[in-house]
Design a protein around this motif. Structure first.
Motif, short mmCIF file in Angstrom:
data_model
loop_
_atom_site.label_atom_id
_atom_site.label_comp_id
_atom_site.label_asym_id
_atom_site.label_seq_id
_atom_site.Cartn_x
_atom_site.Cartn_y
_atom_site.Cartn_z
N TRP A 1 6.68 -5.90 1.34
CA TRP A 1 6.07 -4.57 1.28
C TRP A 1 5.85 -4.17 -0.18
CZ3 TRP A 1 4.09 -3.16 5.69
CH2 TRP A 1 4.68 -3.55 6.89
N GLY B 1 0.41 -7.39 10.53
CA GLY B 1 -0.82 -7.63 9.79
C GLY B 1 -0.78 -7.04 8.39
N LEU B 2 -0.25 -5.82 8.28
CA LEU B 2 -0.12 -5.19 6.96
C LEU B 2 0.89 -5.94 6.10
CD1 LEU B 2 -0.06 -1.41 7.98
CD2 LEU B 2 -1.95 -2.65 6.91
N TYR B 3 1.99 -6.37 6.73
CA TYR B 3 3.03 -7.11 6.02
C TYR B 3 2.47 -8.42 5.47
CZ TYR B 3 7.64 -9.32 5.29
OH TYR B 3 8.74 -9.94 4.75
N ALA B 4 1.68 -9.12 6.28
CA ALA B 4 1.07 -10.37 5.84
C ALA B 4 0.04 -10.12 4.76
CB ALA B 4 0.42 -11.08 7.04
N TRP B 5 -0.74 -9.07 4.91
CA TRP B 5 -1.78 -8.72 3.92
C TRP B 5 -1.16 -8.42 2.55
CZ3 TRP B 5 -2.92 -3.51 2.07
CH2 TRP B 5 -4.07 -3.46 1.27
N GLU B 6 0.04 -7.87 2.56
CA GLU B 6 0.73 -7.55 1.31
C GLU B 6 1.55 -8.73 0.78
OE1 GLU B 6 2.77 -3.73 1.26
OE2 GLU B 6 1.43 -2.97 2.83
N GLY B 7 1.32 -9.91 1.35
CA GLY B 7 1.99 -11.11 0.85
C GLY B 7 3.37 -11.33 1.42
N TYR B 8 3.59 -10.84 2.65
CA TYR B 8 4.88 -10.96 3.34
C TYR B 8 6.01 -10.29 2.57
CZ TYR B 8 2.38 -14.05 6.47
OH TYR B 8 1.45 -14.54 7.37
N LEU C 1 1.69 1.61 5.30
CA LEU C 1 1.47 0.63 4.24
C LEU C 1 2.77 0.33 3.48
CD1 LEU C 1 -1.94 1.90 2.83
CD2 LEU C 1 -1.54 -0.27 4.00
#
Length: 250
Positions: free
Chosen positions: A64, A55-62, A212
């Motif tokens: 990091w 979810g964090l990875y996707a939120w950051e635009g796939y 994050l």
């Protein structure tokens, strides 16, 4: 030097407090370990490590994007580490000073305990991390890397390179300060919950920052917190004085 020290305001020695450091192991050991076990079970049962990291990875635009961001890398990771080390050095110097200043004699054991507990906690996490051979999220396929996602007890193929991302090393620089709970239990018992809060909050902030960045899973931080707490408790049971110092517990 002697004349200079003689003009320094004397440090107020804490008052004797019999049996204030006595603790209930059901509250301080059994209950935390039970919560730890429940949390780990939920993480495993619902795949929360992967779900949260993805979810964090996707939120950051796939990708990091926060891996090298100023807030997460430079401020919370590098500077946070340096501040934790500086705080430990300050406590260590205060402990050494207690051998030279009569006004600090009563604080020698609590300061020595805090110095040792923070050192042992972080060193223990680092030692386990060095030998655990676990990957960071950013190295795993589906999270920006190429390696398979392996659990803690899964066999690791010999073809994979060595890894050292479990447990969370940086978070230990915060969670190790949960030892402030026991330091204040020996000195100012009414402040013990504030001391515990310092360790929990700083550890959580460090841990979230690393999540994050893609450096750790949620369970990595949970293991680190458990290691730091049990280390602090064990050393307290070993080093606590027969009579404690500070005001009455409340």
């Amino acid at each position: 030097m002697h004349d200079t020290l003689s003009h320094v305001a004397p440090v107020v020695a804490p008052r004797s407090l019999p049996a204030a450091g006595a603790i209930d192991l059901r509250t301080h050991l059994a209950a935390p370990l039970a919560l730890f076990a429940v949390a780990l079970t939920l993480i495993w049962a619902y795949g929360l490590d992967w779900r949260l990291a993805h979810g964090l990875y996707a939120w950051e635009g796939y990708r990091w994007v926060l891996k090298k961001a100023f807030l997460t890398q430079h401020l919370l990771h590098r500077l946070g580490h340096d501040l934790s080390v500086a705080a430990w050095a300050g406590v260590s110097l205060a402990w050494l000073a207690s051998f030279r200043r009569d006004g600090l004699t009563a604080w020698r054991r609590p300061l020595g305990y805090l110095t040792l507990s923070v050192l042992v906690s972080t060193a223990l996490v680092a030692a386990i991390k060095a030998g655990s051979n676990m990957d960071c999220p950013w190295d795993i396929d589906g999270l920006g890397g190429t390696r398979p996602h392996l659990g803690l007890f899964d066999l690791r193929p010999d073809s994979l390179p060595d890894a050292s991302c479990f447990p969370a090393g940086h978070a230990s620089g915060g969670y190790a300060w949960m030892a402030l709970y026991f330091f204040f239990l020996m000195t100012r018992p009414h402040l013990r919950w504030r001391g515990l809060a310092v360790g929990i909050v700083v550890g959580a902030v460090f841990g979230i920052a690393q999540q994050l960045r893609g450096a750790h899973f949620l369970s990595h931080d949970l293991w680190t917190a458990a290691i730091c707490w049990t280390t602090a408790l064990g050393l307290f049971l070993w080093l606590r004085p027969k009579t404690n110092i500070g005001s009455a517990s409340r």
